[in-house]
Motif scaffolding. Structure first.
Motif, PDB file in Angstrom:
ATOM      1  N   UNK A  51      -9.322   9.294   1.009  1.00  0.00           N
ATOM      2  CA  UNK A  51      -7.935   9.243   1.470  1.00  0.00           C
ATOM      3  C   UNK A  51      -7.715   8.065   2.416  1.00  0.00           C
ATOM      4  N   UNK A  52      -8.678   7.811   3.287  1.00  0.00           N
ATOM      5  CA  UNK A  52      -8.572   6.674   4.212  1.00  0.00           C
ATOM      6  C   UNK A  52      -8.597   5.343   3.468  1.00  0.00           C
ATOM      7  N   UNK A  53      -9.461   5.222   2.472  1.00  0.00           N
ATOM      8  CA  UNK A  53      -9.507   3.988   1.677  1.00  0.00           C
ATOM      9  C   UNK A  53      -8.180   3.744   0.964  1.00  0.00           C
ATOM     10  N   UNK A  54      -7.586   4.810   0.427  1.00  0.00           N
ATOM     11  CA  UNK A  54      -6.302   4.675  -0.253  1.00  0.00           C
ATOM     12  C   UNK A  54      -5.188   4.327   0.725  1.00  0.00           C
ATOM     13  N   UNK A  55      -5.195   4.935   1.915  1.00  0.00           N
ATOM     14  CA  UNK A  55      -4.184   4.631   2.933  1.00  0.00           C
ATOM     15  C   UNK A  55      -4.261   3.171   3.370  1.00  0.00           C
ATOM     16  N   UNK A  56      -5.476   2.658   3.526  1.00  0.00           N
ATOM     17  CA  UNK A  56      -5.643   1.249   3.893  1.00  0.00           C
ATOM     18  C   UNK A  56      -5.111   0.337   2.794  1.00  0.00           C
ATOM     19  N   UNK A  57      -5.325   0.716   1.541  1.00  0.00           N
ATOM     20  CA  UNK A  57      -4.824  -0.084   0.422  1.00  0.00           C
ATOM     21  C   UNK A  57      -3.298  -0.085   0.390  1.00  0.00           C
ATOM     22  N   UNK A  58      -2.680   1.035   0.744  1.00  0.00           N
ATOM     23  CA  UNK A  58      -1.215   1.099   0.805  1.00  0.00           C
ATOM     24  C   UNK A  58      -0.704   0.197   1.922  1.00  0.00           C
ATOM     25  N   UNK A  59      -1.362   0.210   3.069  1.00  0.00           N
ATOM     26  CA  UNK A  59      -0.962  -0.648   4.190  1.00  0.00           C
ATOM     27  C   UNK A  59      -1.084  -2.121   3.815  1.00  0.00           C
ATOM     28  N   UNK A  60      -2.161  -2.484   3.095  1.00  0.00           N
ATOM     29  CA  UNK A  60      -2.352  -3.876   2.655  1.00  0.00           C
ATOM     30  C   UNK A  60      -1.453  -4.235   1.474  1.00  0.00           C
ATOM     31  N   UNK A  61      -0.746  -3.210   0.928  1.00  0.00           N
ATOM     32  CA  UNK A  61       0.125  -3.365  -0.243  1.00  0.00           C
ATOM     33  C   UNK A  61      -0.658  -3.704  -1.514  1.00  0.00           C
ATOM     34  N   UNK A  62      -1.913  -3.234  -1.570  1.00  0.00           N
ATOM     35  CA  UNK A  62      -2.708  -3.365  -2.790  1.00  0.00           C
ATOM     36  C   UNK A  62      -2.278  -2.330  -3.832  1.00  0.00           C
ATOM     37  N   UNK A  63      -1.840  -1.168  -3.345  1.00  0.00           N
ATOM     38  CA  UNK A  63      -1.291  -0.148  -4.226  1.00  0.00           C
ATOM     39  C   UNK A  63       0.023   0.341  -3.628  1.00  0.00           C
ATOM     40  N   UNK A  64       0.850   0.929  -4.466  1.00  0.00           N
ATOM     41  CA  UNK A  64       2.152   1.431  -4.027  1.00  0.00           C
ATOM     42  C   UNK A  64       2.109   2.953  -3.971  1.00  0.00           C
ATOM     43  N   UNK A  87      -1.889   8.527  -7.314  1.00  0.00           N
ATOM     44  CA  UNK A  87      -0.589   8.031  -7.740  1.00  0.00           C
ATOM     45  C   UNK A  87      -0.482   6.551  -7.411  1.00  0.00           C
ATOM     46  N   UNK A  88       0.036   5.775  -8.369  1.00  0.00           N
ATOM     47  CA  UNK A  88       0.304   4.363  -8.132  1.00  0.00           C
ATOM     48  C   UNK A  88       1.199   3.853  -9.247  1.00  0.00           C
ATOM     49  N   UNK A  89       1.708   2.642  -9.072  1.00  0.00           N
ATOM     50  CA  UNK A  89       2.513   2.043 -10.136  1.00  0.00           C
ATOM     51  C   UNK A  89       1.627   1.768 -11.340  1.00  0.00           C
ATOM     52  N   UNK A  90       2.206   1.901 -12.520  1.00  0.00           N
ATOM     53  CA  UNK A  90       1.443   1.713 -13.758  1.00  0.00           C
ATOM     54  C   UNK A  90       1.387   0.238 -14.123  1.00  0.00           C
ATOM     55  N   UNK A  91       0.652  -0.525 -13.298  1.00  0.00           N
ATOM     56  CA  UNK A  91       0.439  -1.940 -13.593  1.00  0.00           C
ATOM     57  C   UNK A  91      -1.053  -2.200 -13.664  1.00  0.00           C
ATOM     58  N   UNK A  94      -2.547  -2.872 -10.044  1.00  0.00           N
ATOM     59  CA  UNK A  94      -2.759  -1.674  -9.219  1.00  0.00           C
ATOM     60  C   UNK A  94      -3.869  -0.795  -9.777  1.00  0.00           C
ATOM     61  N   UNK A  95      -3.993  -0.734 -11.092  1.00  0.00           N
ATOM     62  CA  UNK A  95      -5.087   0.027 -11.700  1.00  0.00           C
ATOM     63  C   UNK A  95      -6.434  -0.601 -11.350  1.00  0.00           C
ATOM     64  N   UNK A  96      -6.501  -1.929 -11.342  1.00  0.00           N
ATOM     65  CA  UNK A  96      -7.730  -2.617 -10.947  1.00  0.00           C
ATOM     66  C   UNK A  96      -8.037  -2.354  -9.473  1.00  0.00           C
ATOM     67  N   UNK A  97      -7.004  -2.314  -8.630  1.00  0.00           N
ATOM     68  CA  UNK A  97      -7.214  -2.026  -7.211  1.00  0.00           C
ATOM     69  C   UNK A  97      -7.714  -0.596  -7.003  1.00  0.00           C
ATOM     70  N   UNK A  98      -7.154   0.355  -7.745  1.00  0.00           N
ATOM     71  CA  UNK A  98      -7.626   1.745  -7.668  1.00  0.00           C
ATOM     72  C   UNK A  98      -9.084   1.822  -8.121  1.00  0.00           C
ATOM     73  N   UNK A  99      -9.406   1.141  -9.210  1.00  0.00           N
ATOM     74  CA  UNK A  99     -10.778   1.134  -9.717  1.00  0.00           C
ATOM     75  C   UNK A  99     -11.729   0.552  -8.672  1.00  0.00           C
TER      76      UNK A  99
END
Length: 110
Positions: A51-64, A87-91, A94-99
């Motif tokens: 959850x922390x890794x995902x929150x940091x990615x949202x702050x950096x705008x790597x994922x939406x 959850x993220x945009x279907x691009x 963003x999929x690469x960032x989630x991976x």
């Protein structure tokens, strides 16, 4: 001093008590499974890291992050019992960032 400075690694061992006698210690060889008695305690601890890794990615705008309704805050994941919904945009980006986040989480958590 940290125990990692010495290259010492601590492993989990189990012993059972049958008729008042303690068995020899057993070291699990297949990792922790869902049936393991420690699992309910470890999942929240480990999922907090994801959850922390995902929150940091949202702050950096790597994922939406996604807003479910007008009254709810934005979120990028839901954690329930032993399930995780991301959850993220279907691009592709963003999929690469989630991976990448999941690979990082895997490397840290084993």
């Amino acid at each position: 001093m940290d125990f990692l400075d010495y290259g010492i690694c601590y492993f989990v061992t189990y012993a059972s008590k049958v008729n008042g006698n303690i068995s020899r210690f057993v070291r699990p060889s297949r990792g922790i499974r869902q049936e393991d008695p420690l699992y309910p305690y470890l999942f929240p601890l480990c999922s907090n890291g994801l959850s922390s890794l995902l929150s940091q990615a949202v702050i950096r705008k790597d994922i939406t992050s996604v807003k479910i309704s007008r009254c709810c805050p934005r979120d990028s994941c839901l954690l329930f019992a032993n399930d995780t919904l991301l959850f993220h945009k279907a691009t592709v980006k963003e999929s690469q960032n989630i991976f990448s986040i999941l690979q990082n989480y895997e490397a840290c958590s084993g």
